[in-house]
Design an enzyme around this catalytic site. Structure first.
Site, PDB file in Angstrom:
ATOM      1  N   ARG A 133      -2.507  -3.233 -18.091  1.00  0.00           N
ATOM      2  CA  ARG A 133      -3.728  -2.431 -18.122  1.00  0.00           C
ATOM      3  C   ARG A 133      -3.569  -1.286 -17.127  1.00  0.00           C
ATOM      4  O   ARG A 133      -3.281  -1.497 -15.945  1.00  0.00           O
ATOM      5  CB  ARG A 133      -4.945  -3.281 -17.772  1.00  0.00           C
ATOM      6  CG  ARG A 133      -5.257  -4.317 -18.839  1.00  0.00           C
ATOM      7  CD  ARG A 133      -6.624  -4.916 -18.649  1.00  0.00           C
ATOM      8  NE  ARG A 133      -7.669  -3.904 -18.827  1.00  0.00           N
ATOM      9  CZ  ARG A 133      -8.181  -3.542 -19.997  1.00  0.00           C
ATOM     10  NH1 ARG A 133      -7.729  -4.100 -21.108  1.00  0.00           N
ATOM     11  NH2 ARG A 133      -9.119  -2.626 -20.078  1.00  0.00           N
ATOM     12  N   LYS A 173      -2.499  -0.728 -24.802  1.00  0.00           N
ATOM     13  CA  LYS A 173      -2.883  -0.884 -26.207  1.00  0.00           C
ATOM     14  C   LYS A 173      -1.603  -0.971 -27.051  1.00  0.00           C
ATOM     15  O   LYS A 173      -0.891  -1.946 -26.963  1.00  0.00           O
ATOM     16  CB  LYS A 173      -3.799   0.267 -26.636  1.00  0.00           C
ATOM     17  CG  LYS A 173      -5.133   0.289 -25.860  1.00  0.00           C
ATOM     18  CD  LYS A 173      -6.063   1.356 -26.398  1.00  0.00           C
ATOM     19  CE  LYS A 173      -7.413   1.352 -25.706  1.00  0.00           C
ATOM     20  NZ  LYS A 173      -7.410   2.035 -24.399  1.00  0.00           N
ATOM     21  N   GLU A 197      -0.178   4.831  -0.647  1.00  0.00           N
ATOM     22  CA  GLU A 197      -0.954   6.061  -0.847  1.00  0.00           C
ATOM     23  C   GLU A 197      -0.030   7.275  -0.844  1.00  0.00           C
ATOM     24  O   GLU A 197       0.825   7.415   0.022  1.00  0.00           O
ATOM     25  CB  GLU A 197      -1.960   6.204   0.297  1.00  0.00           C
ATOM     26  CG  GLU A 197      -3.390   6.183  -0.155  1.00  0.00           C
ATOM     27  CD  GLU A 197      -4.344   6.366   1.014  1.00  0.00           C
ATOM     28  OE1 GLU A 197      -5.551   6.317   0.772  1.00  0.00           O
ATOM     29  OE2 GLU A 197      -3.890   6.575   2.144  1.00  0.00           O
ATOM     30  N   ASP A 207      -6.406  12.968 -25.960  1.00  0.00           N
ATOM     31  CA  ASP A 207      -6.579  11.599 -25.478  1.00  0.00           C
ATOM     32  C   ASP A 207      -5.918  10.695 -26.508  1.00  0.00           C
ATOM     33  O   ASP A 207      -6.471  10.432 -27.577  1.00  0.00           O
ATOM     34  CB  ASP A 207      -8.066  11.266 -25.322  1.00  0.00           C
ATOM     35  CG  ASP A 207      -8.286   9.903 -24.686  1.00  0.00           C
ATOM     36  OD1 ASP A 207      -7.339   9.074 -24.723  1.00  0.00           O
ATOM     37  OD2 ASP A 207      -9.390   9.644 -24.171  1.00  0.00           O
ATOM     38  N   TYR A 255       0.861  -1.186   0.000  1.00  0.00           N
ATOM     39  CA  TYR A 255       0.000   0.000   0.000  1.00  0.00           C
ATOM     40  C   TYR A 255       0.893   1.230   0.000  1.00  0.00           C
ATOM     41  O   TYR A 255       1.771   1.362   0.841  1.00  0.00           O
ATOM     42  CB  TYR A 255      -0.900   0.014   1.232  1.00  0.00           C
ATOM     43  CG  TYR A 255      -2.322   0.409   0.930  1.00  0.00           C
ATOM     44  CD1 TYR A 255      -2.630   1.676   0.475  1.00  0.00           C
ATOM     45  CD2 TYR A 255      -3.362  -0.497   1.084  1.00  0.00           C
ATOM     46  CE1 TYR A 255      -3.924   2.035   0.184  1.00  0.00           C
ATOM     47  CE2 TYR A 255      -4.672  -0.149   0.801  1.00  0.00           C
ATOM     48  CZ  TYR A 255      -4.952   1.126   0.351  1.00  0.00           C
ATOM     49  OH  TYR A 255      -6.241   1.481   0.055  1.00  0.00           O
ATOM     50  N   THR A 283      -3.701   5.160 -22.268  1.00  0.00           N
ATOM     51  CA  THR A 283      -3.624   3.875 -21.602  1.00  0.00           C
ATOM     52  C   THR A 283      -2.216   3.337 -21.826  1.00  0.00           C
ATOM     53  O   THR A 283      -1.460   3.840 -22.657  1.00  0.00           O
ATOM     54  CB  THR A 283      -4.648   2.878 -22.170  1.00  0.00           C
ATOM     55  OG1 THR A 283      -4.474   2.803 -23.589  1.00  0.00           O
ATOM     56  CG2 THR A 283      -6.070   3.317 -21.860  1.00  0.00           C
TER      57      THR A 283
END
Length: 448
Positions: free
Chosen positions: A251, A245, A72, A216, A70, A242
């Protein structure tokens, strides 16, 4: 020995490497599902433009102990201790993203492209602000103002369309719409727009009305990395993408922006729209960015475009109409009205034979969204497998046969011969771009 010196030697298999047998013993049902998915990938043609095969190195780090931390916050400012190693992974991802694309700032924490896009809205717009983007029906994305998305529900969408004759962006028409509506943000880029975009023209329009220019580039950033299409970063205030792709990574999402927007973007990601980042995904993004910086990746990017053009020409030879007359990228959008079949039916018939592509609206489509007139086809995954332009002619023939309603079993048998020459999960060897995209999923089983 200091804590940061306790590193497993790379000459041996670290004890944390997961084995397939561990999953098979713990949960045979899930193991079977994963094995069946591997079989589907190995036996079919993956032509969905949003998908690709990640390298073994990317997949390895996704299954590493980094997934359990974790973290954060940001590097050096975490809300939990023990982040010294994941901090270094994030530093590498940021450094590599900035270097590869020439960006002043990079945020590699977004969980997806949509998460990255949400952060851009949060950084630059307030509820009800007008946001101008390419219409969904003309190749835009859900997050560019579609009413069924948060983007259309929270902000005021101002869509622009492609020219009816050329099916490409008319920049003077975009300028006129921008002057009338004075959007806070202008978005360029899409999910089913196969042509290069004139970023300089969009920059001039945005400057004229003092709007934020957001590109984008989710679909094309691998092509940018390979130097095969224009780089939007020098022109845009902010670029989202992303990483799975054409970039061929895990991902996830990523944001590149000008230095003056760094604080706004970072705060929009954390703490505004996300909490703990997926550190294994961030490390996998770093791996993918390193792979994309290698000379062989340029050949891969060139191959995607060459394959797309060959596939487009071959589909046209079978009677399909090419939207915009062709492609500059890895995407082909084909209108099937001349073949007397809609895109939804074509998608279904192709999937039955093991050809995976998706239905797509065409500009000014007379058909409803659920049964649009066209299909969208992409060459990222098949290029990773090593398919070439000659294979695209054969693939177009298989698509045409499926659309004509030929027995899917016969088509699948022919596909088996194709994928045998270019396996998705080869044993040894390397794929274009310098890394084996598969490497086998199941030890001692199929497909390996």
């Amino acid at each position: 020995m200091r804590r940061d010196e306790r590193i497993s030697p790379l000459s041996t298999t670290p004890s944390w490497v997961p084995e397939w047998e561990d999953l098979a013993a713990a949960d045979p049902e899930i193991a079977d599902i994963a094995d069946r998915e591997a079989g589907r990938l190995a036996a079919g043609l993956q032509l969905i433009a949003s998908e690709n095969h990640a390298s073994p190195a990317v997949r390895a780090v996704l299954a590493s102990p980094l997934s359990m931390k974790y973290a954060e916050g940001y590097v050096g400012q975490r809300f939990y201790p023990g982040c010294e190693h994941v901090d270094r992974a994030e530093e590498l991802a940021v450094q590599r993203a900035r270097a590869l694309f020439g960006a002043e700032h990079a945020n590699v924490q977004p969980h997806s492209g949509t998460s990255a896009n949400l952060a851009v809205y949060a950084a630059f717009a307030k509820p009800d602000d007008p946001v101008m983007a390419l219409s969904l029906a003309h190749g835009g994305h859900l997050t560019h103002g579609a009413r069924i998305s948060f983007s259309g529900a929270w902000f005021t969408p101002v869509p622009y369309e492609v020219d009816r004759a050329t099916e490409q962006i008319d920049y003077e028409a975009v300028r006129e719409i921008a002057r009338i509506h004075a959007p806070r943000i202008i978005v360029c880029g899409g999910t089913a727009y196969p042509r290069n975009i004139d970023y300089q023209a969009f920059r001039e329009i945005a400057d004229e009305i003092e709007a934020i220019l957001w590109v984008d580039a989710a679909h094309i950033m691998g092509l940018v990395a390979g130097g095969e299409v224009p780089n939007p970063v020098p022109f845009a205030d902010v670029v989202t993408t992303t990483t799975h792709k054409t970039l061929r990574g895990p991902r996830g999402g990523m944001i590149l922006c000008r230095g003056e927007h760094a604080r706004a973007i970072d705060r929009a990601v954390f703490p505004f729209s996300q909490s703990g980042p997926s550190m294994q995904a961030i490390a996998a993004k770093a791996v993918a960015l390193r792979e994309a910086s290698q000379p062989a990746f340029k050949d891969y990017a060139r191959g995607m475009i060459e394959n797309a053009r060959a596939l487009a020409d071959a589909l046209a030879g079978h009677g399909a109409r090419l939207v915009s007359g062709g492609t500059d990228t890895h995407i082909v959008v084909a209108d099937l009205q001349p073949l007397g079949i809609d895109g939804a039916r074509a998608e279904d018939l192709c999937a039955r034979a093991g050809i995976y592509l998706n239905k797509s609206a065409v500009p000014f489509d007379p058909m409803p969204p659920r049964t649009p007139s066209g299909i969208r086809v992409g060459t990222a995954a098949v290029t990773t497998q090593g398919f070439g332009a000659g294979d695209m002619v054969e693939i177009a023939g298989l698509i045409a046969r499926a659309c004509r309603g030929e027995d899917p079993g016969r088509i699948a048998a022919d596909i088996a011969g194709l994928v045998a020459r270019h396996p998705a999960f080869p044993v040894g060897g390397s794929a274009p771009g310098g890394s084996d995209p598969g490497g086998g999923i199941r030890r001692g089983g199929s497909p390996a």
